[in-house]
Design a protein around this motif. Structure first.
Motif, short mmCIF file in Angstrom:
data_model
loop_
_atom_site.label_atom_id
_atom_site.label_comp_id
_atom_site.label_asym_id
_atom_site.label_seq_id
_atom_site.Cartn_x
_atom_site.Cartn_y
_atom_site.Cartn_z
N SER A 1 18.00 20.92 48.67
CA SER A 1 19.12 20.00 49.16
C SER A 1 19.99 20.07 48.93
O SER A 1 21.13 21.08 48.57
CB SER A 1 18.75 18.52 48.08
OG SER A 1 18.82 19.44 47.19
N ILE A 2 21.02 19.15 49.93
CA ILE A 2 23.26 20.16 49.96
C ILE A 2 24.01 19.85 48.54
O ILE A 2 23.73 18.35 47.72
CB ILE A 2 22.82 19.28 51.14
CG1 ILE A 2 22.56 19.69 52.45
CG2 ILE A 2 24.08 19.33 51.18
CD1 ILE A 2 22.62 18.63 53.37
N LEU B 1 25.87 25.45 52.82
CA LEU B 1 25.94 26.27 54.85
C LEU B 1 24.53 25.23 55.50
O LEU B 1 23.44 25.31 55.25
CB LEU B 1 25.80 27.15 54.91
CG LEU B 1 25.67 27.24 56.63
CD1 LEU B 1 27.49 27.12 56.76
CD2 LEU B 1 25.68 29.30 56.96
N VAL B 2 25.49 23.91 56.08
CA VAL B 2 24.80 22.90 56.19
C VAL B 2 24.40 23.28 58.60
O VAL B 2 25.15 23.27 58.89
CB VAL B 2 24.56 21.66 56.52
CG1 VAL B 2 23.78 20.51 56.98
CG2 VAL B 2 24.78 21.40 54.72
N LYS B 3 23.17 23.08 58.49
CA LYS B 3 23.04 23.31 59.94
C LYS B 3 22.52 22.41 60.59
O LYS B 3 21.68 21.54 60.15
CB LYS B 3 22.28 23.70 61.37
CG LYS B 3 22.90 24.47 62.88
CD LYS B 3 21.55 25.10 63.27
CE LYS B 3 21.65 25.42 64.62
NZ LYS B 3 20.79 26.70 65.21
N ALA B 4 23.37 21.01 61.04
CA ALA B 4 23.40 19.57 61.68
C ALA B 4 23.84 19.15 63.31
O ALA B 4 24.90 19.98 63.33
CB ALA B 4 24.18 18.24 60.74
N ASN B 5 23.12 18.84 63.57
CA ASN B 5 23.56 18.42 65.84
C ASN B 5 23.92 19.68 66.15
O ASN B 5 24.57 20.15 67.24
CB ASN B 5 24.38 17.33 65.35
CG ASN B 5 23.81 15.93 65.37
OD1 ASN B 5 23.00 16.50 64.74
ND2 ASN B 5 24.13 15.29 65.98
N GLY B 6 23.03 21.07 65.86
CA GLY B 6 23.66 22.44 65.82
C GLY B 6 25.17 22.85 65.72
O GLY B 6 25.69 23.64 66.42
N ILE B 7 25.40 21.94 65.03
CA ILE B 7 27.48 22.35 63.73
C ILE B 7 26.68 22.67 62.72
O ILE B 7 26.03 21.98 61.75
CB ILE B 7 27.28 20.89 64.24
CG1 ILE B 7 27.82 20.67 64.71
CG2 ILE B 7 29.10 21.50 63.45
CD1 ILE B 7 28.88 19.44 65.08
N TYR B 8 27.75 23.86 62.26
CA TYR B 8 27.33 24.62 61.26
C TYR B 8 28.92 24.02 59.87
O TYR B 8 29.96 23.99 60.70
CB TYR B 8 27.70 26.19 60.94
CG TYR B 8 26.30 26.67 61.17
CD1 TYR B 8 25.89 27.31 60.66
CD2 TYR B 8 26.49 26.86 62.78
CE1 TYR B 8 24.32 27.63 61.26
CE2 TYR B 8 25.22 27.28 63.36
CZ TYR B 8 24.07 27.88 61.86
OH TYR B 8 22.91 28.45 62.82
N LEU B 9 28.14 23.45 58.80
CA LEU B 9 29.26 22.53 58.03
C LEU B 9 29.25 23.37 56.11
O LEU B 9 27.58 23.40 55.96
CB LEU B 9 28.62 20.91 58.01
CG LEU B 9 28.75 20.17 59.49
CD1 LEU B 9 27.88 18.45 58.84
CD2 LEU B 9 30.05 20.23 59.85
N TYR B 10 30.01 23.84 56.44
CA TYR B 10 30.25 24.44 54.99
C TYR B 10 30.56 23.37 54.20
O TYR B 10 32.48 22.94 53.95
CB TYR B 10 30.52 26.13 54.72
CG TYR B 10 30.79 26.43 53.55
CD1 TYR B 10 29.85 26.98 53.19
CD2 TYR B 10 32.20 27.26 52.91
CE1 TYR B 10 29.98 27.85 52.08
CE2 TYR B 10 32.12 28.04 52.03
CZ TYR B 10 30.88 28.25 50.87
OH TYR B 10 30.55 28.98 50.29
N VAL B 11 29.73 23.08 53.12
CA VAL B 11 30.53 22.18 52.30
C VAL B 11 31.47 22.54 51.02
O VAL B 11 30.92 23.31 49.90
CB VAL B 11 28.98 20.74 51.80
CG1 VAL B 11 29.07 20.07 50.86
CG2 VAL B 11 28.29 20.40 53.04
N SER B 12 32.14 22.37 50.83
CA SER B 12 33.68 23.22 49.48
C SER B 12 34.45 22.64 49.37
O SER B 12 34.50 21.53 48.44
CB SER B 12 33.19 24.72 50.46
OG SER B 12 33.63 24.33 51.07
N LEU B 13 35.47 23.00 50.76
CA LEU B 13 36.58 22.13 51.10
C LEU B 13 37.19 21.51 52.53
O LEU B 13 36.49 22.05 53.15
CB LEU B 13 38.24 23.30 50.41
CG LEU B 13 37.68 23.56 48.92
CD1 LEU B 13 38.73 24.69 48.31
CD2 LEU B 13 37.90 22.39 47.99
N ALA B 14 37.88 21.48 52.40
CA ALA B 14 38.68 20.38 54.04
C ALA B 14 39.62 21.70 53.80
O ALA B 14 40.38 22.08 53.40
CB ALA B 14 39.27 19.06 53.93
N LEU B 15 38.71 22.27 54.72
CA LEU B 15 39.97 23.74 55.21
C LEU B 15 39.18 23.76 56.78
O LEU B 15 38.83 23.95 57.53
CB LEU B 15 38.92 25.15 54.76
CG LEU B 15 39.88 25.15 52.97
CD1 LEU B 15 38.40 26.60 52.59
CD2 LEU B 15 40.84 25.41 52.50
#
Length: 149
Positions: free
Chosen positions: A84-85, A90-104
């Motif tokens: 689980s996240i 590192l999450v792939k959702a709707n073809g987009i890679y999202l790194y759950v860390s900080l707003a960078l």
């Protein structure tokens, strides 16, 4: 090195560079104020020193913020993959890679765009604790979690 480790390394280097830049600016202001103190006197001098001091305080505040960002990144072990996240996923959702860390800033590595987001952001908040196959909607956009690394 995995793709997730490369992302983490890139963002860690980015934050380290910011820390170095703020430290350099603070050191330069400190040096300028020392040099200015040697040869000046009067109201103009006092105003210049006050302005330098204010600027130095601003840089110190920014430096503290970036050091806090570094502390968050230092807590993340990019070698760990959870079902689980969580922070560091590192999450792939709707073809987009999202790194759950900080707003960078968004980056591109190996031709793939990666968006770093805070777990406190609306999207990050929706992602936290969920797993592959979970769907949700934010601002009229439906998301499907395809992968978690």
């Amino acid at each position: 090195m995995t793709f997730k480790q490369k992302i983490h390394q890139y963002y860690s280097r980015l934050v380290e560079d910011r820390i170095d830049a703020f430290r350099d600016m603070i050191a330069a202001l400190t040096e300028d104020s020392k040099n200015d103190a040697k040869g000046s006197a009067g109201d103009k001098h006092e105003t210049a020193l006050s302005m330098m001091h204010l600027e130095q305080e601003k840089f110190n505040t920014k430096l503290r913020e970036v050091l806090e960002q570094k502390a968050v990144l230092d807590k993340i072990n990019p070698e760990i993959t959870a079902k689980s996240i969580t922070l560091g996923s590192l999450v792939k959702a709707n073809g987009i890679y999202l790194y759950v860390s900080l707003a960078l800033p968004k980056i591109t590595l190996e031709g793939i765009n990666v968006i770093a987001l805070s777990p406190q952001s609306p999207l990050g908040n929706k992602l936290m604790g969920n797993s592959v196959g979970f769907t949700f909607e934010i601002n009229g956009t439906k998301y499907l979690i395809e992968e978690i690394n």
